[in-house]
Each structure stands twice: as C-alpha cells, then as structure tokens.
Design an enzyme around this catalytic site. Structure first.
Site, mmCIF file in Angstrom:
data_model
loop_
_atom_site.group_PDB
_atom_site.id
_atom_site.type_symbol
_atom_site.label_atom_id
_atom_site.label_comp_id
_atom_site.label_asym_id
_atom_site.label_seq_id
_atom_site.Cartn_x
_atom_site.Cartn_y
_atom_site.Cartn_z
ATOM 1 N N SER A 144 -2.199 -4.168 0.334
ATOM 2 C CA SER A 144 -1.834 -4.908 -0.878
ATOM 3 C C SER A 144 -0.366 -5.253 -0.833
ATOM 4 O O SER A 144 0.454 -4.517 -0.268
ATOM 5 C CB SER A 144 -2.116 -4.061 -2.125
ATOM 6 O OG SER A 144 -1.567 -4.665 -3.286
ATOM 7 N N TYR A 157 -1.498 3.710 -6.809
ATOM 8 C CA TYR A 157 -1.996 2.615 -5.965
ATOM 9 C C TYR A 157 -0.895 2.134 -5.027
ATOM 10 O O TYR A 157 -1.103 1.987 -3.815
ATOM 11 C CB TYR A 157 -2.480 1.477 -6.853
ATOM 12 C CG TYR A 157 -3.026 0.282 -6.122
ATOM 13 C CD1 TYR A 157 -4.349 0.249 -5.686
ATOM 14 C CD2 TYR A 157 -2.231 -0.844 -5.883
ATOM 15 C CE1 TYR A 157 -4.864 -0.854 -5.026
ATOM 16 C CE2 TYR A 157 -2.735 -1.952 -5.221
ATOM 17 C CZ TYR A 157 -4.048 -1.957 -4.795
ATOM 18 O OH TYR A 157 -4.556 -3.055 -4.141
ATOM 19 N N LYS A 161 -1.222 2.662 -0.935
ATOM 20 C CA LYS A 161 -1.317 1.452 -0.120
ATOM 21 C C LYS A 161 -0.143 1.357 0.853
ATOM 22 O O LYS A 161 -0.302 0.892 1.991
ATOM 23 C CB LYS A 161 -1.388 0.210 -1.010
ATOM 24 C CG LYS A 161 -2.724 0.031 -1.717
ATOM 25 C CD LYS A 161 -3.867 -0.219 -0.738
ATOM 26 C CE LYS A 161 -5.160 -0.583 -1.445
ATOM 27 N NZ LYS A 161 -6.253 -0.910 -0.509
#
Length: 264
Positions: A144, A157, A161
């Site tokens: 991402s 997150y 990532k």
C-alpha cells in the site's frame, strides 16, 4: 501479446473479491490456472467457478485463514496435491485498520501482523520450494502507499504494510538465485467492495451518496481525481508475473494515480 503465462499455476490470497478476484481473472485470461484462497469457502468456490467458467482454466477454491499457520500450510499442501506445485504467489489478503496507537490492544496488532506479514512469510517459505522444483516463479506482495505515506487513522495497517515491503525486498534477495522474482506493489485508492461498504455506511442518512463520498476522497488525495478499478491495478500485477517483466526484481512499484507526494 503473449505474456508467457499459459498453464502456470497462480495462488491468490484474498482471491474471492475485489483486487484478488480481478487478478485471478487477469491471469486466467492469459491461460494460467488459478487457486483462490479466502476465509469464506463458499465465496472462494463461487469465484473459482466464475474464473473457470469464463476462461476455461483449472481452478481450486480453498476456504482458509492465512492469518494462521494452519491456513497457510493447507494452501501449500493442497496446491501440491492438485497441481504439483505453484509458479506464482500473489499475497493479496489484507484489510484496513482504524485505531490510535494509545488505544489499540496487543491482540489487534498481532492479528494484522499475522495477516499482512506472517502470511507472506509462511506462504513464501512453503511455496518457494515448489517453484524451485518447477524452474522458478514469481511472488508479488500487494502492499500500500500507506507503507510510505501513512494515514493517521490506521497506524497498524501502515506499520504492517511497511514491514511487508521490507520483507519483500529481503525475500527477493534470497530467491533470485533460484529464478524466483519477488516484487511489491504499493497501491493508491482502489475501488474495492470494502471502500463501497464504508462509504455507504458513512453517508447513510446524510443526503449524500456513497459515490459523492468516494469522489471527495479522490479529489483530496489523488491528482488523477478518481479511484482505480480493481481491473486497472490487476493489469499491472499480471504484467509483473509475465515473461515481459523478467528484469523486475526486488522493487516496489507505486500504482497510485499520483498520490505519493515524495520522490523515492
């Protein structure tokens, strides 16, 4: 253009919906056989049947949780039984988070670590020997833009990532002598069912539509002023899997509509 993917065996986690499903269709359109892995076994079967019916390739549906060691081991074993091994691994399973660092408990951190990082570790470790036996392969990590340009409301997150990007680079260095190419893809705004669901919830009773909300996000963050479709980003994954990308190793590619604000 022949991408050299006919009869390759591709394992896609989170393959029953959104980006994973679009990648499955893209690879199958090139003649690759597809293993659809997802937590919801019925949805995995439906996606696998859809891919097989549209493209005439072999498919396998696996209802597994890749956030667990057992789920990853099931994939490794079942792919060996059904196809004799894998040629392509797309680590796509994942989801956004919503928390603050001061309030998030340990178990939430652990879950996302297992889902985003350990799934890639376990599947890479389990499927790479199959690829080596078959003469080489490709591993792609769906990361991402948040790995580099974090959003404030999902620190877990962002962190996991970022770790996945670093793991991807290390795995690339280890596997390239075996003719296995490993790369990461940092996506920007992509119109997945999760985005539609969130936008619908947030606009309920407000007089706005979910489409209005999505457009507002695109206007704020993406110079291209729109979300990508899953099919658009899937095309990039398919290319990286192909014989046309044989010098692409150990890299992180941004497919983000200009969202990244820095030069890397």
């Amino acid at each position: 253009m022949d991408l050299g993917l006919r009869d390759k065996v591709a394992v896609i986690t989170g393959g029953s919906i959104g980006i994973g499903l679009a990648i499955g269709h893209g690879l199958a359109a090139e003649g690759a056989h597809v293993v659809v892995a997802a937590r919801d076994g019925e949805r995995a079967k439906s996606a696998a049947d859809e891919i097989a019916g549209r493209h005439g390739v072999r498919t396998l549906a696996l209802g597994v949780d890749v956030a667990t060691a057992a789920g990853c081991e099931t994939i490794v074993q079942e792919v060996e039984k059904a196809f004799g091994g894998a040629d392509i691994l797309i680590n796509n399973a994942g989801t956004g988070s919503n928390e603050t660092i001061l309030e998030a408990p340990d178990d939430k951190w652990q879950y996302y670590w297992d889902l985003h990082v350990m799934a890639a570790v376990r599947l890479g470790r389990g499927l790479a020997p199959q690829m080596i036996r078959r003469g080489g392969g490709v591993v792609l990590h769906n990361c991402s833009i948040c790995a580099t340009q974090p959003l404030w409301y999902e620190p877990i997150y962002n962190t996991t990532k970022a770790a996945l990007v670093m793991f991807s680079k290390n795995l690339a260095n280890e596997l390239i002598p075996h003719n296995i190419r490993v790369n990461a893809v940092n996506l920007g705004l992509t119109l997945t069912p999760d985005w539609v669901k969130t936008a619908t919830q947030l606009t309920e009773g407000t007089g706005r539509t979910w489409q209005d909300y999505i457009q507002g996000i695109a206007d704020e963050f993406a110079p291209i002023k729109r979300f990508a479709s899953p099919e658009e980003v899937a095309n990039f994954f398919v290319f990286l899997c192909s014989d046309k990308a044989t010098y692409s190793v150990g890299s992180t590619y941004y497919v983000d509509g200009g969202m990244l604000k820095t030069v890397t």
